[in-house]
Design a protein around this motif. Structure first.
Motif, PDB file in Angstrom:
ATOM      1  N   ARG A   1     -10.767  -3.229  -1.318  1.00 48.70           N
ATOM      2  CA  ARG A   1     -12.076  -3.064  -1.959  1.00 48.70           C
ATOM      3  C   ARG A   1     -11.963  -3.194  -3.478  1.00 48.70           C
ATOM      4  O   ARG A   1     -12.783  -3.859  -4.120  1.00 48.70           O
ATOM      5  N   LYS A   2     -10.935  -2.572  -4.058  1.00 45.85           N
ATOM      6  CA  LYS A   2     -10.772  -2.629  -5.511  1.00 45.85           C
ATOM      7  C   LYS A   2     -10.398  -4.035  -5.978  1.00 45.85           C
ATOM      8  O   LYS A   2     -10.856  -4.492  -7.031  1.00 45.85           O
TER       9      LYS A   2
ATOM     10  N   ILE B   1      -1.726   3.901  -1.832  1.00 42.70           N
ATOM     11  CA  ILE B   1      -3.159   3.628  -1.804  1.00 42.70           C
ATOM     12  C   ILE B   1      -3.540   3.130  -0.411  1.00 42.70           C
ATOM     13  O   ILE B   1      -2.809   2.326   0.178  1.00 42.70           O
ATOM     14  N   PRO B   2      -4.637   3.623   0.160  1.00 41.24           N
ATOM     15  CA  PRO B   2      -5.057   3.145   1.482  1.00 41.24           C
ATOM     16  C   PRO B   2      -5.367   1.649   1.455  1.00 41.24           C
ATOM     17  O   PRO B   2      -5.842   1.119   0.453  1.00 41.24           O
TER      18      PRO B   2
ATOM     19  N   CYS C   1       0.831  -1.209   0.000  1.00 44.20           N
ATOM     20  CA  CYS C   1       0.000   0.000   0.000  1.00 44.20           C
ATOM     21  C   CYS C   1       0.865   1.258   0.000  1.00 44.20           C
ATOM     22  O   CYS C   1       0.553   2.249  -0.677  1.00 44.20           O
TER      23      CYS C   1
ATOM     24  N   TRP D   1      -7.703  -0.112   2.895  1.00 43.76           N
ATOM     25  CA  TRP D   1      -9.110  -0.448   2.667  1.00 43.76           C
ATOM     26  C   TRP D   1      -9.464  -0.290   1.189  1.00 43.76           C
ATOM     27  O   TRP D   1     -10.186  -1.114   0.612  1.00 43.76           O
ATOM     28  N   THR D   2      -8.940   0.760   0.548  1.00 40.74           N
ATOM     29  CA  THR D   2      -9.226   0.996  -0.871  1.00 40.74           C
ATOM     30  C   THR D   2      -8.645  -0.119  -1.732  1.00 40.74           C
ATOM     31  O   THR D   2      -9.292  -0.607  -2.672  1.00 40.74           O
TER      32      THR D   2
ATOM     33  N   HIS E   1     -13.488  -6.079  -5.999  1.00 38.74           N
ATOM     34  CA  HIS E   1     -14.307  -5.739  -7.163  1.00 38.74           C
ATOM     35  C   HIS E   1     -13.820  -6.486  -8.407  1.00 38.74           C
ATOM     36  O   HIS E   1     -14.615  -6.804  -9.302  1.00 38.74           O
TER      37      HIS E   1
END
Length: 354
Positions: free
Chosen positions: A282-283, A275-276, A270, A278-279, A286
């Motif tokens: 999440r990505k 990039i965080p 990260c 959590w992000t 997805h």
């Protein structure tokens, strides 16, 4: 070159087997291509375009054996055996035209590293194979011949009369009339070698004739499964997933910045990607991925690569990959490969002597 393009490792295994049959040592293939044994043995694994092209170059170096080893009758049989969803879709289409269109649409299930262009007039349909790799492969024989054989068998499945009209040209191959005749006899249709383009042409007379055994409901079910496979391939090749894997590889390959605690890996990645956490999670979710699985897959690939370097001890490899001990590394490796790191390395030594 687009790193997101991939090829099924089933193709790679077939090419690998061909090379070994003709006295190319496994260790040399791994070294020249960068493909690890782990990548070859795992199910549903994809090989990068760059690795595939390097493997194709090795195959081209043995091209004199392609004809003697070639078994065109196995083309569709191999697809049934290796890609059941794709083969079921191809052989249960409403017509020959739809069968060909489905092959072109769903070819990425096999591989994404080349392209077939369609040309059509009132009487004939022509398919041109276009190489998407390095220039050295512009005159490659294996890929166009493989694609054309599958297409020819597909055409024959729907209409034997149309099969008899097939004409193939293969580019960049120096051959006399006798050699072209031999290949035509082997394939069962006209084949001209040494042409300017790789093409397959056939009569359109029966191309839209309804297929007597077409099952529409079954087709819809199979098509959904094929679409799902395509979506998985696309999601696995997304820039974020690839970037995470690249960062992980760099992390494992640079021991000076390695932190032994695997729990720190996601934090480090990260930070590198700005990039965080959590992000990132999440990505990846997805895209149908998760960080833990990506890290384990990349770590396993790197372990196989490092085990080929015989100057590295198992302890050193364990430390480089962030395991708390050699025993922990061995447990991880055995769980993934069903063998110990030492036995795996000894197996490579056997290949080296081949």
């Amino acid at each position: 070159m687009n790193d997101s393009k991939t090829v099924s490792n089933i193709v790679s295994r077939s090419m690998f087997s061909f090379l070994q049959q003709h006295d190319v040592p496994a260790a040399l293939i791994h070294r020249r291509t960068g493909i690890t044994p782990y990548e070859l043995t795992q199910s549903d694994t994809r090989i990068s375009a760059a690795q595939h092209y390097r493997l194709m170059i090795l195959v081209e170096e043995k091209r004199e054996f392609l004809f003697s080893d070639y078994q065109p009758d196995l083309a569709l049989a191999d697809i049934f055996r290796c890609w059941g969803t794709l083969s079921s879709l191809l052989t249960n289409s409403s017509s020959l035209r739809q069968g060909v269109e489905n092959y072109l649409k769903y070819r990425p299930i096999i591989g994404q590293t080349d392209h077939i262009q369609v040309y059509e007039n009132d009487e004939q349909l022509m398919l041109e194979y276009l190489n998407s790799g390095p220039e050295i492969l512009s005159a490659s024989l294996a890929s166009p011949l493989g694609n054309f054989t599958i297409l020819a068998e597909l055409i024959g499945h729907y209409d034997r009369q149309t099969y008899a009209s097939i004409q193939v040209t293969l580019k960049g191959i120096s051959a006399n009339a006798r050699q072209s005749q031999q290949l035509s006899s082997l394939l069962g249709f006209s084949c001209q070698m040494g042409a300017a383009r790789n093409t397959l042409t056939f009569s359109k007379q029966h191309i839209d004739q309804p297929y007597d055994f077409y099952n529409h409901k079954l087709f819809e079910t199979i098509q959904k499964a094929a679409d799902s496979e395509i979506n998985t391939i696309i999601s696995n090749a997304t820039p974020l997933t690839q970037e995470v894997k690249n960062c992980l590889r760099a992390h494992y390959q640079n021991p000076t910045v390695h932190q032994p605690n695997p729990a720190n890996e996601i934090t480090l990645i990260c930070q590198k990607m700005s990039i965080p956490r959590w992000t990132l999670q999440r990505k990846l979710l997805h895209e149908g991925q998760n960080f833990t699985e990506l890290a384990q897959q990349t770590k396993m690939e790197e372990a196989c690569r490092l085990l080929q370097q015989r100057n590295l001890t198992l302890s050193a490899i364990s430390e480089r990959l962030g395991f708390s001990s050699q025993a922990a590394f061995s447990r991880f490796f055995r769980n993934k490969m069903n063998t110990s790191p030492l036995r795996y390395r000894n197996g490579l030594a056997t290949y080296d002597k081949a």
